[in-house]
Design an enzyme around this catalytic site. Structure first.
Site, PDB file in Angstrom:
ATOM      1  CB  CYS B 109      -1.234   0.416   1.047  1.00 17.13           C
ATOM      2  SG  CYS B 109      -1.791   1.222   1.500  1.00 17.13           S
ATOM      3  CB  CYS B 112      -2.541   4.202   3.602  1.00 20.02           C
ATOM      4  SG  CYS B 112      -3.169   4.047   3.567  1.00 20.02           S
ATOM      5  CB  SER B 113      -0.363   0.616   6.459  1.00 19.50           C
ATOM      6  OG  SER B 113      -1.413   1.175   7.503  1.00 19.50           O
ATOM      7  CB  CYS B 114      -4.831  -0.701   2.518  1.00 22.22           C
ATOM      8  SG  CYS B 114      -5.500   1.177   2.243  1.00 22.22           S
TER       9      CYS B 114
END
Lengths: 225, 205
Positions: B109, B112-114
Site C-alpha cells: 500500500c 498508507c498501510s492497507c
C-alpha cells in the site's frame, strides 16, 4: 501534486530490514495502545476511514517524516477529535472540564469489541455512474494526481501513475469515492477498477519487461486511451 | 477542510513523548467516558490471540487441497472467506491472487498501510515502512532479494498497490513434496510473508 504520504516509486529510502515471521506485533506497549485507542475512538462515529487517512496525510511534512507509524495515528486522532469538536484544545492541555461527555453513550463497550471488529464497514454503494470501461479496455490515468473537489484534498491516485496508460483487469464494484467522502461531501460512489500497468509505463528503468503494477482506480481518475 | 495548520496542529498540545502522548489522550478520553480502557484491552487481545495470519494460512491450505474451494476463492474471495468467519474491519472486500510459475504476486500500500486484517492481522513493521512503500512498486525484485526470494526470469512479477478498500491475499504455490499432507500440516507451511508475496511457502521438513 500529492502529499508526503504518496511514496510509491520514490528514491532515497534505503534497505527494508524485514524482521522474521515471529516479529512481535508491537515493538512498544504504547503501539498497541495507540492502535486500540484509534479504533475505539472511531466508534464515536464522528469520522470515516477517508477522514482519518486524510488527517494522517495532513500532518506537517516534518512530522510525517519523523514520526513513528503509531505516532502518526495518535497525532491524527488528537487532530480529528478537535476538528470534529469532540475535544477542545484545553482538553488536550489537561485544562478541560472533567464531566462526562455528551457523546459518552457512543463509547465502545468491551463486550461489543468482537462484534464491532467482525462487522466491518463495507464500501460498496449504488452509483449514479454506469461503468465506462470493461476488462481489456485501455485507459489513461488523469495527468494531475489531485483531488478535483477540494484543493489539496484527499485522493487515492498515486503520483507515480499520473498520465500512465494501463489495461483494465477487472471492474471491482461501485465504491465510495474517497475524494468526497474524506471531506464530508458524500459517498458519490463510482465504478472502481483494477488497472494493470506495465512497469515500463511507470519507470525509466524497469527491472523486467514482464513485470506489472496493478492499481485500484475510481472511474473519475481515468480517461479513455 | 484540507487542514494545513503547519506547526499549530492540535496534537502539539499533548506531551511530545509518544508513550506519554498516548497515555495522556487515553486518560482524557477515559475521564470523559468516551473510551473504556477495558475495550482497548479487548481490541489488543483480539489481534494478539484471535485475528492473525493463521486465518489466512487456513484459507491457503483449503485452496491447495480443495479444487472447488480454490475456484470459489478465485471467483469471489469476499464471500468465500466470509463463510469461514474471516470477515470484518479492513477485510470487507477481498481478492485472492494465485502465484504460478509464470506469475508472482506481491502486495503493498504505497499511500498508507492497507492490509487484510481479518486474514493476516496487524501488518508487520516493514510492511508499513517508508522503504517498502516506496520501493515495492518500482523495484519488486530487489525488494524480494532483501527477503531472500529470487525469482527466475520466466516469472513475471505483478505488484498490487492497495489504493482502495480492496484487500489482497496472495495464494503462494504449494511446495513440492507435500503430497498427502493434511490441511493442518499444510497450513503450518504457509507463512505470513508468503501471503503478502514477499516470501514463499516453507518446504516440508
Amino acid at each position: 501534486m500529492t502529499r508526503i504520504h504518496d511514496m510509491g516509486g520514490r528514491f532515497g529510502y534505503g534497505a527494508i530490514r524485514p524482521e522474521g515471521e515471529d516479529e512481535p506485533l508491537w515493538h512498544e506497549p504504547w503501539h498497541a495502545r495507540a492502535m486500540a485507542l484509534t479504533l475505539a475512538a472511531g466508534a464515536l462515529g464522528k469520522w470515516n476511514i477517508d477522514m482519518s487517512r486524510h488527517a494522517r496525510e495532513s500532518l506537517s511534512v516534518r512530522d510525517y517524516a519523523n514520526f513513528h507509524y503509531y505516532e502518526k495515528w495518535i497525532a491524527a486522532l488528537a487532530d480529528l477529535l478537535v476538528e470534529t469538536s469532540v475535544l477542545t484544545g484545553d482538553d488536550l492541555k489537561g485544562e478541560g472540564d472533567e464531566g462526562r461527555h455528551p457523546l459518552s453513550y457512543m463509547a465502545l463497550k468491551p463486550e461489543k469489541v468482537a462484534e464491532v471488529l467482525a462487522k466491518g464497514s463495507p464500501y460498496i454503494r449504488p452509483s449514479m455512474d454506469d461503468p465506462d470501461y470493461g476488462p481489456g479496455d485501455t485507459v489513461r490515468v488523469r495527468r494531475m494526481p489531485e483531488n478535483t473537489h477540494v484543493e489539496g484534498g484527499h485522493t487515492r491516485i498515486p503520483a507515480y501513475a499520473a498520465g500512465a496508460r494501463g489495461r483494465v483487469l477487472r471492474l471491482q464494484a461501485t465504491h465510495v469515492l474517497p475524494d468526497t467522502s474524506a471531506h464530508g461531501l458524500g459517498d458519490q460512489a463510482e465504478p472502481l477498477y483494477a488497472v494493470a500497468f506495465p512497469a515500463s509505463e511507470l519507470w525509466a528503468m524497469p527491472e523486467h519487461p514482464g513485470d506489472e503494477v496493478v492499481i485500484d482506480l475510481w472511474q473519475s481518475y481515468l480517461e479513455p486511451a | 477542510m484540507p487542514h494545513d495548520h503547519h506547526d499549530d496542529h492540535p496534537h502539539s498540545l499533548l506531551p511530545s513523548d509518544p508513550a506519554l502522548r498516548v497515555k495522556a489522550l487515553e486518560t482524557i478520553l477515559t475521564r470523559k467516558g468516551l473510551v473504556d480502557p477495558a475495550a482497548l484491552d479487548a481490541i489488543i487481545d483480539a489481534y494478539e490471540n484471535r485475528i492473525g495470519p493463521k486465518n489466512g494460512a487456513d484459507v491457503v491450505a483449503r485452496a491447495w487441497t480443495d479444487e472447488g474451494f480454490r475456484a470459489a476463492l478465485l471467483e469471489d474471495a469476499s464471500a468465500t472467506v466470509r463463510e469461514l468467519g474471516y470477515y470484518g474491519r479492513q477485510g470487507e472486500h477481498v481478492v485472492a491472487v494465485e502465484n504460478t510459475p509464470a506469475q508472482h504476486n506481491m502486495v503493498v500500500c504505497t499511500l498508507c498501510s492497507c492490509y487484510p486484517w481479518p486474514l493476516l492481522g496487524i501488518p508487520p513493521a516493514w510492511y508499513k515502512s517508508d522503504a517498502y512503500r516506496a520501493r515495492a512498486v518500482r523495484e519488486p525484485r530487489r525488494v524480494l532479494a532483501e527477503f531472500g526470494v529470487f525469482l527466475p526470469d520466466e516469472t513475471a512479477v505483478r505488484v498490487w498497490d492497495s489504493t482502495a478498500e480492496m484487500r489482497y491475499l496472495v495464494i503462494p504455490m504449494r511446495p513440492e513434496g507435500t503430497e498427502g499432507m493434511d490441511r493442518a500440516a499444510l497450513a503450518a507451511l504457509v507463512t505470513r510473508n508468503s501471503m503478502i508475496g514477499t516470501g514463499l511457502a516453507r518446504a516440508p521438513s
